[in-house]
Motif scaffolding. Structure first.
Motif, PDB file in Angstrom:
ATOM      1  N   UNK A  49      50.202  43.261 -60.962  1.00  0.00           N
ATOM      2  CA  UNK A  49      50.090  43.592 -62.383  1.00  0.00           C
ATOM      3  C   UNK A  49      50.517  42.426 -63.260  1.00  0.00           C
ATOM      4  N   UNK A  50      50.124  42.528 -64.521  1.00  0.00           N
ATOM      5  CA  UNK A  50      50.593  41.589 -65.541  1.00  0.00           C
ATOM      6  C   UNK A  50      50.937  42.409 -66.773  1.00  0.00           C
ATOM      7  N   UNK A  51      52.143  42.201 -67.279  1.00  0.00           N
ATOM      8  CA  UNK A  51      52.583  42.870 -68.500  1.00  0.00           C
ATOM      9  C   UNK A  51      52.841  41.806 -69.549  1.00  0.00           C
ATOM     10  N   UNK A  52      52.174  41.964 -70.692  1.00  0.00           N
ATOM     11  CA  UNK A  52      52.353  40.987 -71.768  1.00  0.00           C
ATOM     12  C   UNK A  52      53.624  41.298 -72.554  1.00  0.00           C
ATOM     13  N   UNK A  53      53.875  40.527 -73.591  1.00  0.00           N
ATOM     14  CA  UNK A  53      55.053  40.761 -74.425  1.00  0.00           C
ATOM     15  C   UNK A  53      54.864  41.990 -75.319  1.00  0.00           C
ATOM     16  N   UNK A  58      48.928  45.925 -70.673  1.00  0.00           N
ATOM     17  CA  UNK A  58      49.149  45.502 -69.293  1.00  0.00           C
ATOM     18  C   UNK A  58      47.843  45.648 -68.521  1.00  0.00           C
ATOM     19  N   UNK A  59      47.772  45.020 -67.372  1.00  0.00           N
ATOM     20  CA  UNK A  59      46.639  45.184 -66.463  1.00  0.00           C
ATOM     21  C   UNK A  59      47.172  45.295 -65.040  1.00  0.00           C
ATOM     22  N   UNK A  60      46.354  45.888 -64.157  1.00  0.00           N
ATOM     23  CA  UNK A  60      46.705  45.884 -62.744  1.00  0.00           C
ATOM     24  C   UNK A  60      45.454  45.921 -61.897  1.00  0.00           C
ATOM     25  N   UNK A  61      45.572  45.392 -60.703  1.00  0.00           N
ATOM     26  CA  UNK A  61      44.562  45.504 -59.660  1.00  0.00           C
ATOM     27  C   UNK A  61      45.288  45.924 -58.391  1.00  0.00           C
ATOM     28  N   UNK A  62      44.601  46.641 -57.533  1.00  0.00           N
ATOM     29  CA  UNK A  62      45.207  47.056 -56.270  1.00  0.00           C
ATOM     30  C   UNK A  62      44.120  47.283 -55.238  1.00  0.00           C
ATOM     31  N   UNK A  63      44.496  47.107 -54.001  1.00  0.00           N
ATOM     32  CA  UNK A  63      43.665  47.471 -52.861  1.00  0.00           C
ATOM     33  C   UNK A  63      44.489  48.459 -52.045  1.00  0.00           C
ATOM     34  N   UNK A  81      41.294  49.329 -57.122  1.00  0.00           N
ATOM     35  CA  UNK A  81      41.772  49.814 -58.420  1.00  0.00           C
ATOM     36  C   UNK A  81      41.680  48.675 -59.442  1.00  0.00           C
ATOM     37  N   UNK A  82      41.295  49.029 -60.662  1.00  0.00           N
ATOM     38  CA  UNK A  82      41.318  48.077 -61.770  1.00  0.00           C
ATOM     39  C   UNK A  82      41.717  48.853 -63.020  1.00  0.00           C
ATOM     40  N   UNK A  83      42.909  48.540 -63.542  1.00  0.00           N
ATOM     41  CA  UNK A  83      43.401  49.256 -64.710  1.00  0.00           C
ATOM     42  C   UNK A  83      43.733  48.320 -65.852  1.00  0.00           C
ATOM     43  N   UNK A  84      43.393  48.756 -67.070  1.00  0.00           N
ATOM     44  CA  UNK A  84      43.695  47.995 -68.285  1.00  0.00           C
ATOM     45  C   UNK A  84      44.335  48.959 -69.272  1.00  0.00           C
ATOM     46  N   UNK A  85      45.484  48.559 -69.814  1.00  0.00           N
ATOM     47  CA  UNK A  85      46.164  49.353 -70.821  1.00  0.00           C
ATOM     48  C   UNK A  85      46.172  48.542 -72.112  1.00  0.00           C
ATOM     49  N   UNK A  86      45.487  49.068 -73.136  1.00  0.00           N
ATOM     50  CA  UNK A  86      45.401  48.388 -74.427  1.00  0.00           C
ATOM     51  C   UNK A  86      44.133  47.572 -74.553  1.00  0.00           C
TER      52      UNK A  86
END
Length: 130
Positions: A49-53, A58-63, A81-86
């Motif tokens: 994942x990556x969470x911005x300030x 945030x975003x995430x990828x998963x297998x 999985x591919x998730x985007x928040x915002x």
């Protein structure tokens, strides 16, 4: 397309060497899941994942590899999985990795939706066999 619905539990734990990314906004976790319902299975995977300030972005990828029984068929398959928040691409997309089905789940294809209600996790798996 048939639909399998049910509940699942998930544990997210820091991945080994996750501290290598400390302070970068990048996080690594392991997934440990238990699916119940028409899909009775265990899922294990890696989550990045990556969470911005900005707390709401945030975003995430998963297998994730899922092993168990679907519709009485034993085997395994993988989920991407591919998730985007915002932002403009907000949403979650989870697909069955093409040609990842084994044994009785060979030829499995489809997608999964997830929802959380009152702290409980639920899945809806739209699937078919080729």
């Amino acid at each position: 397309m048939p639909v399998a619905n049910g509940e699942f539990e998930v544990k997210l734990l820091p991945a080994p060497n996750a501290s290598l990314t400390e302070g970068s906004g990048i996080g690594r976790m392991t997934l440990d899941k238990r699916y119940h319902g028409l899909l009775e299975a265990e899922g294990y995977g890696e989550f990045l994942s990556y969470r911005s300030s900005v707390p709401t972005s945030a975003v995430y990828v998963a297998i994730e590899k899922v092993t168990g029984t679907l519709e009485g068929r034993n085997g395994s398959f993988a989920l991407q999985h591919q998730g985007v928040m915002g932002g403009e691409f907000d949403g979650l997309r989870i697909i069955i990795v093409p040609d990842s089905g084994t044994d009785g789940l060979k030829g499995l294809r489809g997608k999964m939706d997830v929802r959380i209600e009152d702290g409980k996790h639920f899945y809806s798996l739209d699937y078919s066999f080729t």
